[in-house]
Design a protein around this motif. Structure first.
Motif, PDB file in Angstrom:
ATOM      1  N   GLU A 174       0.833  -1.214   0.000  1.00 10.36           N
ATOM      2  CA  GLU A 174       0.000   0.000   0.000  1.00 10.36           C
ATOM      3  C   GLU A 174       0.874   1.273   0.000  1.00 10.36           C
ATOM      4  OE1 GLU A 174      -3.422  -0.248  -0.281  1.00 10.36           O
ATOM      5  OE2 GLU A 174      -3.253   1.905  -0.672  1.00 10.36           O
ATOM      6  N   ALA A 175       1.955   1.248   0.786  1.00 10.38           N
ATOM      7  CA  ALA A 175       2.832   2.436   0.876  1.00 10.38           C
ATOM      8  C   ALA A 175       3.525   2.695  -0.462  1.00 10.38           C
ATOM      9  CB  ALA A 175       3.869   2.234   1.969  1.00 10.38           C
ATOM     10  N   ASP A 176       3.986   1.614  -1.143  1.00  9.41           N
ATOM     11  CA  ASP A 176       4.637   1.766  -2.454  1.00  9.41           C
ATOM     12  C   ASP A 176       3.675   2.379  -3.457  1.00  9.41           C
ATOM     13  OD1 ASP A 176       6.848   0.555  -1.453  1.00  9.41           O
ATOM     14  OD2 ASP A 176       6.521  -1.386  -2.413  1.00  9.41           O
ATOM     15  N   LYS A 177       2.408   1.950  -3.335  1.00  3.96           N
ATOM     16  CA  LYS A 177       1.396   2.379  -4.304  1.00  3.96           C
ATOM     17  C   LYS A 177       1.211   3.896  -4.278  1.00  3.96           C
ATOM     18  CE  LYS A 177      -3.334   1.143  -5.486  1.00  3.96           C
ATOM     19  NZ  LYS A 177      -4.544   0.518  -4.942  1.00  3.96           N
ATOM     20  N   THR A 178       1.364   4.471  -3.093  1.00  7.55           N
ATOM     21  CA  THR A 178       1.154   5.916  -2.995  1.00  7.55           C
ATOM     22  C   THR A 178       2.399   6.706  -3.381  1.00  7.55           C
ATOM     23  OG1 THR A 178       1.662   5.771  -0.656  1.00  7.55           O
ATOM     24  CG2 THR A 178      -0.663   5.835  -1.246  1.00  7.55           C
ATOM     25  N   LYS A 179       3.594   6.091  -3.213  1.00  2.00           N
ATOM     26  CA  LYS A 179       4.803   6.872  -3.518  1.00  2.00           C
ATOM     27  C   LYS A 179       5.493   6.476  -4.812  1.00  2.00           C
ATOM     28  CE  LYS A 179       8.700   4.895  -0.944  1.00  2.00           C
ATOM     29  NZ  LYS A 179       8.460   3.529  -0.582  1.00  2.00           N
ATOM     30  N   ASP A 180       5.226   5.316  -5.335  1.00  2.00           N
ATOM     31  CA  ASP A 180       5.908   4.859  -6.548  1.00  2.00           C
ATOM     32  C   ASP A 180       4.937   4.698  -7.713  1.00  2.00           C
ATOM     33  OD1 ASP A 180       8.446   4.726  -5.358  1.00  2.00           O
ATOM     34  OD2 ASP A 180       7.985   2.761  -4.503  1.00  2.00           O
ATOM     35  N   LYS A 181       5.132   5.573  -8.705  1.00  2.00           N
ATOM     36  CA  LYS A 181       4.266   5.538  -9.885  1.00  2.00           C
ATOM     37  C   LYS A 181       4.356   4.192 -10.592  1.00  2.00           C
ATOM     38  CE  LYS A 181       2.185   7.842 -13.519  1.00  2.00           C
ATOM     39  NZ  LYS A 181       1.883   6.675 -14.314  1.00  2.00           N
ATOM     40  N   PHE A 182       5.546   3.583 -10.577  1.00  2.00           N
ATOM     41  CA  PHE A 182       5.709   2.336 -11.321  1.00  2.00           C
ATOM     42  C   PHE A 182       4.831   1.218 -10.776  1.00  2.00           C
ATOM     43  CE2 PHE A 182       8.289  -0.426  -8.651  1.00  2.00           C
ATOM     44  CZ  PHE A 182       8.950   0.441  -7.796  1.00  2.00           C
ATOM     45  N   VAL A 183       4.531   1.264  -9.469  1.00  2.00           N
ATOM     46  CA  VAL A 183       3.650   0.231  -8.891  1.00  2.00           C
ATOM     47  C   VAL A 183       2.241   0.399  -9.454  1.00  2.00           C
ATOM     48  CG1 VAL A 183       2.623  -0.609  -6.750  1.00  2.00           C
ATOM     49  CG2 VAL A 183       5.051  -0.042  -6.820  1.00  2.00           C
ATOM     50  N   LEU A 184       1.789   1.648  -9.535  1.00  2.00           N
ATOM     51  CA  LEU A 184       0.463   1.923 -10.122  1.00  2.00           C
ATOM     52  C   LEU A 184       0.417   1.433 -11.571  1.00  2.00           C
ATOM     53  CD1 LEU A 184      -0.207   5.552  -8.829  1.00  2.00           C
ATOM     54  CD2 LEU A 184      -1.334   3.451  -8.077  1.00  2.00           C
ATOM     55  N   ASP A 185       1.516   1.714 -12.302  1.00  2.00           N
ATOM     56  CA  ASP A 185       1.570   1.311 -13.716  1.00  2.00           C
ATOM     57  C   ASP A 185       1.539  -0.208 -13.878  1.00  2.00           C
ATOM     58  OD1 ASP A 185       1.601   3.902 -14.521  1.00  2.00           O
ATOM     59  OD2 ASP A 185       3.760   3.995 -14.946  1.00  2.00           O
ATOM     60  N   ARG A 186       2.234  -0.897 -12.977  1.00  2.00           N
ATOM     61  CA  ARG A 186       2.258  -2.366 -13.067  1.00  2.00           C
ATOM     62  C   ARG A 186       0.869  -2.939 -12.786  1.00  2.00           C
ATOM     63  NH1 ARG A 186       8.279  -3.465 -10.349  1.00  2.00           N
ATOM     64  NH2 ARG A 186       9.386  -2.575 -12.126  1.00  2.00           N
ATOM     65  N   ILE A 187       0.182  -2.342 -11.818  1.00  4.66           N
ATOM     66  CA  ILE A 187      -1.185  -2.790 -11.519  1.00  4.66           C
ATOM     67  C   ILE A 187      -2.074  -2.526 -12.744  1.00  4.66           C
ATOM     68  CG2 ILE A 187      -3.208  -2.389 -10.061  1.00  4.66           C
ATOM     69  CD1 ILE A 187      -1.205  -1.694  -7.765  1.00  4.66           C
ATOM     70  N   GLU A 188      -1.883  -1.345 -13.344  1.00  3.95           N
ATOM     71  CA  GLU A 188      -2.669  -0.960 -14.524  1.00  3.95           C
ATOM     72  C   GLU A 188      -2.423  -1.936 -15.686  1.00  3.95           C
ATOM     73  OE1 GLU A 188      -5.001   1.046 -15.155  1.00  3.95           O
ATOM     74  OE2 GLU A 188      -4.983   0.936 -17.358  1.00  3.95           O
ATOM     75  N   GLY A 189      -1.147  -2.277 -15.921  1.00  9.75           N
ATOM     76  CA  GLY A 189      -0.794  -3.209 -16.995  1.00  9.75           C
ATOM     77  C   GLY A 189      -1.407  -4.580 -16.768  1.00  9.75           C
ATOM     78  N   TYR A 190      -1.365  -5.014 -15.513  1.00 12.99           N
ATOM     79  CA  TYR A 190      -1.959  -6.300 -15.137  1.00 12.99           C
ATOM     80  C   TYR A 190      -3.466  -6.294 -15.423  1.00 12.99           C
ATOM     81  CZ  TYR A 190      -4.369  -9.306 -11.751  1.00 12.99           C
ATOM     82  OH  TYR A 190      -5.242 -10.175 -11.146  1.00 12.99           O
ATOM     83  N   ARG A 191      -4.120  -5.195 -14.975  1.00 15.79           N
ATOM     84  CA  ARG A 191      -5.574  -5.085 -15.192  1.00 15.79           C
ATOM     85  C   ARG A 191      -5.916  -5.153 -16.670  1.00 15.79           C
ATOM     86  NH1 ARG A 191      -6.535   0.127 -11.451  1.00 15.79           N
ATOM     87  NH2 ARG A 191      -6.525  -0.894  -9.421  1.00 15.79           N
ATOM     88  N   ARG A 192      -5.133  -4.416 -17.473  1.00 15.78           N
ATOM     89  CA  ARG A 192      -5.415  -4.374 -18.919  1.00 15.78           C
ATOM     90  C   ARG A 192      -5.294  -5.751 -19.551  1.00 15.78           C
ATOM     91  NH1 ARG A 192      -2.354   0.614 -21.766  1.00 15.78           N
ATOM     92  NH2 ARG A 192      -2.753   2.126 -20.116  1.00 15.78           N
ATOM     93  N   ALA A 193      -4.201  -6.451 -19.223  1.00 11.80           N
ATOM     94  CA  ALA A 193      -3.984  -7.776 -19.822  1.00 11.80           C
ATOM     95  C   ALA A 193      -5.079  -8.743 -19.400  1.00 11.80           C
ATOM     96  CB  ALA A 193      -2.606  -8.305 -19.418  1.00 11.80           C
ATOM     97  N   MET A 194      -5.481  -8.650 -18.143  1.00 11.47           N
ATOM     98  CA  MET A 194      -6.556  -9.531 -17.645  1.00 11.47           C
ATOM     99  C   MET A 194      -7.860  -9.190 -18.347  1.00 11.47           C
ATOM    100  SD  MET A 194      -5.273 -11.680 -15.451  1.00 11.47           S
ATOM    101  CE  MET A 194      -6.441 -12.307 -14.236  1.00 11.47           C
ATOM    102  N   GLY A 195      -8.113  -7.876 -18.476  1.00 13.41           N
ATOM    103  CA  GLY A 195      -9.337  -7.417 -19.146  1.00 13.41           C
ATOM    104  C   GLY A 195      -9.398  -7.888 -20.590  1.00 13.41           C
ATOM    105  N   GLU A 196      -8.281  -7.750 -21.296  1.00 10.82           N
ATOM    106  CA  GLU A 196      -8.224  -8.174 -22.709  1.00 10.82           C
ATOM    107  C   GLU A 196      -8.529  -9.662 -22.855  1.00 10.82           C
ATOM    108  OE1 GLU A 196      -4.412  -7.235 -24.316  1.00 10.82           O
ATOM    109  OE2 GLU A 196      -4.812  -5.075 -24.364  1.00 10.82           O
TER     110      GLU A 196
END
Length: 303
Positions: A174-196
DNA sequence: TATCTCTCAACCGACATGTG
DNA sequence: CACATGTCGGTTGAGAGATA
């Protein structure tokens, strides 16, 4: 003398030889301080690290980025200066001192340290800078270099899907998610691939994962993607008590030297951190030399 | 005359030293 | 005490001199 040593073409062979003979005879090396005096340069670039993060410098990923930066810096005959920064005491940090006293020609700032206060300090001092990692806030004129973490997470997730795994979860801090943009991006990439793929995304913090039985998001995952390798290592530290089930595939991003100590099979995607360092340093030199840049940022795709 | 090569001197910035 | 000048060692523009 300087025209010969700096490769100026309008010098006859005879004069060049004569000068080089004297250079050899006296072991002459130009004085960088005097050179800087004449050219208003320090021939030094700075890289700042988080003073409060005790493991910042020993972090193997940080070192891989540094390696790339150093390659470029030394090739240019520049020196490299490490500066510490305390986010809440910017004015008292060596970073602020170095920037205001113009002891460097440009700086590289990790995105975690690139606050609005840091940005305005650099603008006020007219100091060329490049952010290593995508900044958490958008402002025109900011140059940055980052790994394409959305693409990397999509590639990793697809790889697991192609293996026939349908239930894939992602774990983050949770702490990484708020301070590290790359964690948000990795979650986003995961969501997209799962969605596709028409699959349901399942996300959990490490805290929540610890509280679950069966080691899965929701206890039913066939694969777990950890948003950082250190998070995976933290989790595996506790594995002696609750070892992950053999049926669970583990995956994360990049491999540090610690990776070889992991007893379990882990799928990982290569993140080119050294390339990120090289690109960031090249971009910084382009800014120092006022060379036109094709674009204000670079996203490096993962393989 | 045009081009090439060389030499001279101003200049960079912070600080020390000299002068009135 | 305030201001002027010198110092460090390179870089670089301007102009002089040499040569084709």
């Amino acid at each position: 003398m300087s025209r010969v040593l700096n490769g100026n073409t309008n010098i006859s062979e005879r004069t060049r030889d004569k000068v080089m003979e004297i250079v050899k005879q006296y072991n002459y090396v130009p004085n960088t301080l005097a050179k800087g005096l004449a050219s208003s340069r320090t021939y030094t670039v700075g890289f700042c690290y988080d003073y409060t993060e005790k493991q910042a410098v020993s972090n193997p990923f940080f070192q891989m980025v540094l390696q790339g930066v150093e390659d470029v810096v030394y090739r240019r005959n520049f020196l490299f200066l490490m500066m510490s920064m305390q986010r809440d005491q910017l004015d008292a940090s060596s970073f602020a001192k170095v920037v205001t006293e113009r002891r460097v020609d440009g700086v590289l700032v990790p995105t975690q340290l690139f606050t609005e206060a840091v940005h305005s300090l650099l603008l006020r001092e007219g100091m060329p800078f490049v952010v290593v990692g995508e900044p958490m806030f958008a402002q025109p004129g900011i140059h940055w270099v980052d790994i394409d973490n959305v693409q990397a997470a999509m590639a990793l997730t697809r790889r697991l899907i192609d293996r026939g795994l349908g239930q894939i979860g992602i774990v983050y801090d949770e702490a990484d998610k708020t301070k590290d943009k790359f964690v948000l991006d990795r979650i986003e990439g995961y969501r997209r691939a799962m969605g596709e793929a028409g699959l349901q995304a399942k996300e959990a913090t490490l805290e929540r994962l610890r509280g679950m039985s069966g080691n899965g998001c929701g206890g039913a995952s066939q694969a777990l993607i950890f948003s950082t390798e250190s998070l995976l290592l933290d989790w595996l530290d506790e594995a002696d008590e609750h070892p992950p089930a053999d049926s669970i595939h583990l995956a994360t991003f990049d491999r540090s030297p610690y990776h070889r100590h992991i007893k379990y099979g882990v799928e990982s995607i290569e993140i080119e951190l050294e390339t990120m360092g090289i690109e960031a340093a090249d971009m910084l030199f382009a800014l120092i030399e006022k060379t036109e840049l094709a674009q204000p940022y670079i996203k490096i795709p993962a393989k």
